[in-house]
Design a protein around this motif. Structure first.
Motif, PDB file in Angstrom:
ATOM      1  N   THR A 111      -1.177  18.821  -2.307  1.00 51.20           N
ATOM      2  CA  THR A 111      -0.640  18.139  -1.426  1.00 51.20           C
ATOM      3  C   THR A 111       0.887  18.351  -1.086  1.00 51.20           C
ATOM      4  OG1 THR A 111       0.296  16.710  -3.330  1.00 51.20           O
ATOM      5  CG2 THR A 111      -1.881  16.363  -2.530  1.00 51.20           C
ATOM      6  N   GLY A 112       1.368  19.420  -1.902  1.00 53.88           N
ATOM      7  CA  GLY A 112       2.662  19.934  -1.943  1.00 53.88           C
ATOM      8  C   GLY A 112       3.622  18.625  -2.739  1.00 53.88           C
ATOM      9  N   ILE A 113       4.645  18.329  -2.479  1.00 54.93           N
ATOM     10  CA  ILE A 113       5.610  17.638  -3.281  1.00 54.93           C
ATOM     11  C   ILE A 113       6.072  16.495  -2.632  1.00 54.93           C
ATOM     12  CG2 ILE A 113       7.923  17.387  -4.729  1.00 54.93           C
ATOM     13  CD1 ILE A 113       7.651  20.321  -5.396  1.00 54.93           C
ATOM     14  N   GLY A 114       5.956  15.202  -2.950  1.00 56.98           N
ATOM     15  CA  GLY A 114       6.576  14.109  -2.550  1.00 56.98           C
ATOM     16  C   GLY A 114       5.582  13.187  -1.928  1.00 56.98           C
ATOM     17  N   THR A 115       6.064  11.876  -1.873  1.00 53.52           N
ATOM     18  CA  THR A 115       5.459  10.632  -1.183  1.00 53.52           C
ATOM     19  C   THR A 115       4.986  10.893   0.260  1.00 53.52           C
ATOM     20  OG1 THR A 115       7.273   9.312  -0.955  1.00 53.52           O
ATOM     21  CG2 THR A 115       5.887   9.207  -2.907  1.00 53.52           C
ATOM     22  N   ASP A 116       6.080  11.537   0.807  1.00 52.41           N
ATOM     23  CA  ASP A 116       5.924  11.875   2.350  1.00 52.41           C
ATOM     24  C   ASP A 116       4.533  12.435   2.608  1.00 52.41           C
ATOM     25  OD1 ASP A 116       7.091  13.987   1.127  1.00 52.41           O
ATOM     26  OD2 ASP A 116       8.184  14.593   2.917  1.00 52.41           O
ATOM     27  N   GLY A 123       7.153   2.546  -7.395  1.00 50.23           N
ATOM     28  CA  GLY A 123       7.720   3.441  -6.569  1.00 50.23           C
ATOM     29  C   GLY A 123       9.135   2.880  -6.113  1.00 50.23           C
ATOM     30  N   ILE A 124      10.154   3.969  -6.432  1.00 49.56           N
ATOM     31  CA  ILE A 124      11.411   3.417  -5.963  1.00 49.56           C
ATOM     32  C   ILE A 124      11.751   4.385  -4.813  1.00 49.56           C
ATOM     33  CG2 ILE A 124      12.266   2.754  -8.141  1.00 49.56           C
ATOM     34  CD1 ILE A 124      13.504   5.347  -8.822  1.00 49.56           C
ATOM     35  N   ASP A 125      10.868   4.857  -3.942  1.00 59.48           N
ATOM     36  CA  ASP A 125      10.844   5.946  -2.923  1.00 59.48           C
ATOM     37  C   ASP A 125      11.128   5.336  -1.505  1.00 59.48           C
ATOM     38  OD1 ASP A 125       8.086   5.347  -3.803  1.00 59.48           O
ATOM     39  OD2 ASP A 125       7.880   6.631  -1.862  1.00 59.48           O
ATOM     40  N   ASN A 126      10.219   4.276  -1.213  1.00 58.11           N
ATOM     41  CA  ASN A 126      10.600   3.562   0.108  1.00 58.11           C
ATOM     42  C   ASN A 126       9.283   3.433   1.019  1.00 58.11           C
ATOM     43  OD1 ASN A 126      12.161   1.662   1.479  1.00 58.11           O
ATOM     44  ND2 ASN A 126      12.615   3.040   3.003  1.00 58.11           N
ATOM     45  N   LEU A 127       8.471   4.596   0.396  1.00 59.04           N
ATOM     46  CA  LEU A 127       7.095   4.887   1.597  1.00 59.04           C
ATOM     47  C   LEU A 127       6.235   3.542   1.801  1.00 59.04           C
ATOM     48  CD1 LEU A 127       5.361   6.724   3.091  1.00 59.04           C
ATOM     49  CD2 LEU A 127       4.020   7.036   0.922  1.00 59.04           C
ATOM     50  N   LEU A 128       6.110   2.869   0.341  1.00 59.38           N
ATOM     51  CA  LEU A 128       4.951   1.891   0.698  1.00 59.38           C
ATOM     52  C   LEU A 128       5.680   0.659   1.359  1.00 59.38           C
ATOM     53  CD1 LEU A 128       3.283   2.093  -2.662  1.00 59.38           C
ATOM     54  CD2 LEU A 128       2.436   2.758  -0.448  1.00 59.38           C
ATOM     55  N   ASN A 129       6.890   0.529   1.535  1.00 63.06           N
ATOM     56  CA  ASN A 129       7.680  -0.537   2.237  1.00 63.06           C
ATOM     57  C   ASN A 129       7.317  -0.411   4.008  1.00 63.06           C
ATOM     58  OD1 ASN A 129       8.943  -1.861  -0.125  1.00 63.06           O
ATOM     59  ND2 ASN A 129      10.312  -0.075  -0.118  1.00 63.06           N
ATOM     60  N   PHE A 130       6.808   0.672   4.246  1.00 58.23           N
ATOM     61  CA  PHE A 130       6.352   0.628   5.545  1.00 58.23           C
ATOM     62  C   PHE A 130       4.864   0.126   5.722  1.00 58.23           C
ATOM     63  CE2 PHE A 130       9.672   3.723   5.417  1.00 58.23           C
ATOM     64  CZ  PHE A 130      10.268   3.709   6.588  1.00 58.23           C
ATOM     65  N   TYR A 131       4.333  -0.200   4.776  1.00 64.25           N
ATOM     66  CA  TYR A 131       2.846  -0.879   4.892  1.00 64.25           C
ATOM     67  C   TYR A 131       2.829  -2.355   4.080  1.00 64.25           C
ATOM     68  CZ  TYR A 131       1.248   4.054   5.729  1.00 64.25           C
ATOM     69  OH  TYR A 131       1.158   5.334   6.174  1.00 64.25           O
ATOM     70  N   ALA A 156      15.817   1.443  -2.312  1.00 68.52           N
ATOM     71  CA  ALA A 156      14.532   0.721  -1.632  1.00 68.52           C
ATOM     72  C   ALA A 156      14.276  -0.138  -2.693  1.00 68.52           C
ATOM     73  CB  ALA A 156      13.736   1.839  -1.293  1.00 68.52           C
ATOM     74  N   HIS A 157      13.478  -1.415  -2.109  1.00 72.51           N
ATOM     75  CA  HIS A 157      13.042  -2.193  -3.104  1.00 72.51           C
ATOM     76  C   HIS A 157      11.795  -1.683  -3.606  1.00 72.51           C
ATOM     77  CE1 HIS A 157      10.885  -5.993  -4.086  1.00 72.51           C
ATOM     78  NE2 HIS A 157      12.402  -6.728  -3.663  1.00 72.51           N
ATOM     79  N   PRO A 158      11.589  -1.732  -4.795  1.00 75.54           N
ATOM     80  CA  PRO A 158      10.722  -1.200  -5.524  1.00 75.54           C
ATOM     81  C   PRO A 158       9.201  -1.802  -5.219  1.00 75.54           C
ATOM     82  CG  PRO A 158      12.611  -1.717  -7.121  1.00 75.54           C
ATOM     83  CD  PRO A 158      12.783  -2.264  -5.739  1.00 75.54           C
ATOM     84  N   VAL A 159       8.138  -1.062  -5.420  1.00 76.16           N
ATOM     85  CA  VAL A 159       6.704  -1.569  -5.074  1.00 76.16           C
ATOM     86  C   VAL A 159       5.977  -0.947  -6.300  1.00 76.16           C
ATOM     87  CG1 VAL A 159       6.931  -1.557  -2.607  1.00 76.16           C
ATOM     88  CG2 VAL A 159       6.237   0.590  -3.834  1.00 76.16           C
ATOM     89  N   ILE A 160       4.931  -1.822  -6.414  1.00 77.44           N
ATOM     90  CA  ILE A 160       4.004  -1.316  -7.548  1.00 77.44           C
ATOM     91  C   ILE A 160       2.447  -1.610  -7.283  1.00 77.44           C
ATOM     92  CG2 ILE A 160       3.794  -3.693  -8.621  1.00 77.44           C
ATOM     93  CD1 ILE A 160       4.051  -2.041 -11.310  1.00 77.44           C
ATOM     94  N   ALA A 161       1.759  -0.623  -7.695  1.00 72.34           N
ATOM     95  CA  ALA A 161       0.254  -0.621  -7.539  1.00 72.34           C
ATOM     96  C   ALA A 161      -0.274  -0.027  -9.005  1.00 72.34           C
ATOM     97  CB  ALA A 161      -0.042   0.137  -6.297  1.00 72.34           C
ATOM     98  N   SER A 162      -1.755  -0.503  -8.999  1.00 71.49           N
ATOM     99  CA  SER A 162      -2.461  -0.084 -10.183  1.00 71.49           C
ATOM    100  C   SER A 162      -3.344   0.997 -10.012  1.00 71.49           C
ATOM    101  CB  SER A 162      -3.128  -1.506 -10.722  1.00 71.49           C
ATOM    102  OG  SER A 162      -2.269  -2.487 -10.927  1.00 71.49           O
TER     103      SER A 162
END
Length: 293
Positions: free
Chosen positions: A76-81, A138-146, A172-178
């Motif tokens: 995947t390479g590095i990072g949530t992007d 996540g404190i990275d912001n990606l999932l805030n777009f979904y 960014a606003h934190p998000v969580i998933a299991s």
């Protein structure tokens, strides 16, 4: 069924999805994700045979068999992007009909297991040990777009984390998933467990100081001291929350397994990280194989 336009779903001249350069028939439904492209052959050497090898940019994939079980290992390479690209394209390969560019009426579920590296945030989770992530935070912001609908126990953990860290006021606003409960239950013996925090970078976002000062210098202390019921933050890295969040939204079973290469509390680093990664791969492939035999 609404057609997905060419600008939204990019299919190349050989009928493969753009970034991964895979056709639907070239993907197994049991998938190992690794960050480093060089780690793909380290996994696939345990395959009894490899039928397909593809490469486009940092996305290298080998699809083959262990016994009668078909697997794909993909970098995947590095990072949530990058995870945003990988998870969406993996899902498209099984749940979108490429000729008609429409969503298939029957959903196909993938099993996706990350085999990665991370840093420990607890003194008693030493370098070279393994962690199975119960949650990705996540404190990275990606999932805030979904549209990720957090509720129940996940919401309770998230609210306690926000209160404890106040990160939402800084970043960014934190998000969580299991994790997938089905997959996680097989990875208990020999694996630590805990919440994995996913960061948007390696240096400042993980509290490292080289030549730049930090806006939030007590980040590591805040993460290490967080507890909620039986849960604590075990480690951090740069991919897990995106895998869990997108996997959940798309209806796939996901699990993140990491070898600890750095302990940020004891200030230690693995003396042989490559061997530690290989041991994680060996052990985890044995567990996966035993799940169906």
């Amino acid at each position: 069924m609404q057609r997905i336009e060419e600008s939204e779903l990019i299919i190349n001249e050989r009928g493969a999805i753009y970034h991964l350069d895979l056709r639907p028939d070239e993907l197994a439904h049991k998938i190992f994700l690794v960050g480093d492209p060089g780690r793909v052959p380290v996994v696939s050497k345990y395959f009894d045979r490899i039928e397909i090898k593809q490469q486009h940019r940092e996305f290298i994939s080998h699809t083959g068999f262990i016994g009668s079980d078909r697997f794909t290992v993909l970098s995947t390479g590095i990072g949530t992007d990058n995870i945003d690209i990988v998870l969406n394209e993996l899902d498209a390969l099984v749940n979108i009909d490429f000729p008609s560019r429409t969503i298939k009426p029957n959903h196909t579920q993938l099993q996706i297991i990350r085999l990665g590296t991370s840093g420990s945030l607890q003194r008693d989770i030493p370098v070279d040990s393994f962690v199975a992530s119960t949650h990705g935070l996540g404190i990275d912001n990606l999932l805030n777009f979904y549209r990720l609908d957090t509720r129940g126990g996940e919401l309770d953990i998230l609210q306690a984390f926000i209160t404890h860290t106040q990160l939402h006021q800084q970043f960014a606003h934190p998000v969580i998933a299991s994790a997938s409960g089905f997959l996680l239950k097989h990875f208990t013996q020999g694996y630590h467990s805990g919440i994995t925090v996913t960061c948007p970078g390696f240096y400042g976002p993980q509290g490292r100081i080289l030549r730049l000062g930090l806006h939030y210098p007590d980040l590591i202390d805040r993460l290490t001291s967080f507890h909620f019921g039986p849960y604590r933050i075990s480690n951090f890295e740069m991919e897990t929350s995106a895998i869990y969040g997108l996997g959940s939204l798309l209806g796939h079973q996901c699990l993140s397994l990491n070898v600890i290469v750095a302990n940020r509390i004891s200030k230690t680093f693995s003396s042989n990280g490559l061997r530690a990664v290989e041991l994680l791969i060996e052990k985890s492939l044995q567990v996966v194989h035993s799940m169906t035999h």
